[in-house]
Design a protein around this motif. Structure first.
Motif, PDB file in Angstrom:
ATOM      1  N   ILE A 145     162.324 -12.856  77.939  1.00 36.01           N
ATOM      2  CA  ILE A 145     161.774 -14.216  77.760  1.00 36.01           C
ATOM      3  C   ILE A 145     160.740 -14.545  79.013  1.00 36.01           C
ATOM      4  CG2 ILE A 145     162.282 -16.944  78.237  1.00 36.01           C
ATOM      5  CD1 ILE A 145     165.075 -16.107  76.792  1.00 36.01           C
ATOM      6  N   GLN A 194     166.759 -12.393  79.307  1.00 37.76           N
ATOM      7  CA  GLN A 194     166.014 -13.304  80.242  1.00 37.76           C
ATOM      8  C   GLN A 194     164.757 -12.742  80.782  1.00 37.76           C
ATOM      9  OE1 GLN A 194     166.028 -16.292  80.970  1.00 37.76           O
ATOM     10  NE2 GLN A 194     167.952 -16.761  79.630  1.00 37.76           N
ATOM     11  N   ASP A 230     156.736 -15.581  78.518  1.00 37.92           N
ATOM     12  CA  ASP A 230     156.010 -16.614  79.293  1.00 37.92           C
ATOM     13  C   ASP A 230     154.877 -16.321  79.905  1.00 37.92           C
ATOM     14  OD1 ASP A 230     158.045 -18.469  78.142  1.00 37.92           O
ATOM     15  OD2 ASP A 230     159.386 -18.339  80.213  1.00 37.92           O
TER      16      ASP A 230
END
Length: 87
Positions: free
Chosen positions: A25, A22, A29
């Motif tokens: 990610i 996470q 982003d």
């Protein structure tokens, strides 16, 4: 997209820490929002993945960006950056 890109290969270590996924990610982003991420994806065999950096001034800058990746800081994967000149 012509010019110099930076291909980042991320290979999972045997002791891969899934808690890094996470944050990784979120990191990608942030790169996308900054206009520095061209493409990203995982390998179908689960061994790792790759991403392509763009709008980066040099290999040294690309390496500095990759050093902040949670896959690196959490020691979950080995990342290698390749300068990639496209046509």
């Amino acid at each position: 997209m012509a010019g110099t890109l930076y291909l980042v290969l991320a290979m999972r270590r045997p002791d891969f820490n899934a808690a890094a996924v996470q944050p990784h990610i979120a990191f990608l982003d942030e790169l996308r929002a900054a206009g520095q991420l061209h493409l990203t994806g995982g390998f179908s065999d689960g061994s790792g993945g790759a991403y392509v950096l763009c709008n980066v001034g040099s290999l040294e800058e690309a390496n500095a960006i990759v050093a902040r990746d949670p896959l690196v800081t959490l020691q979950s994967s080995d990342l290698v950056v390749h300068e990639w000149t496209t046509r």
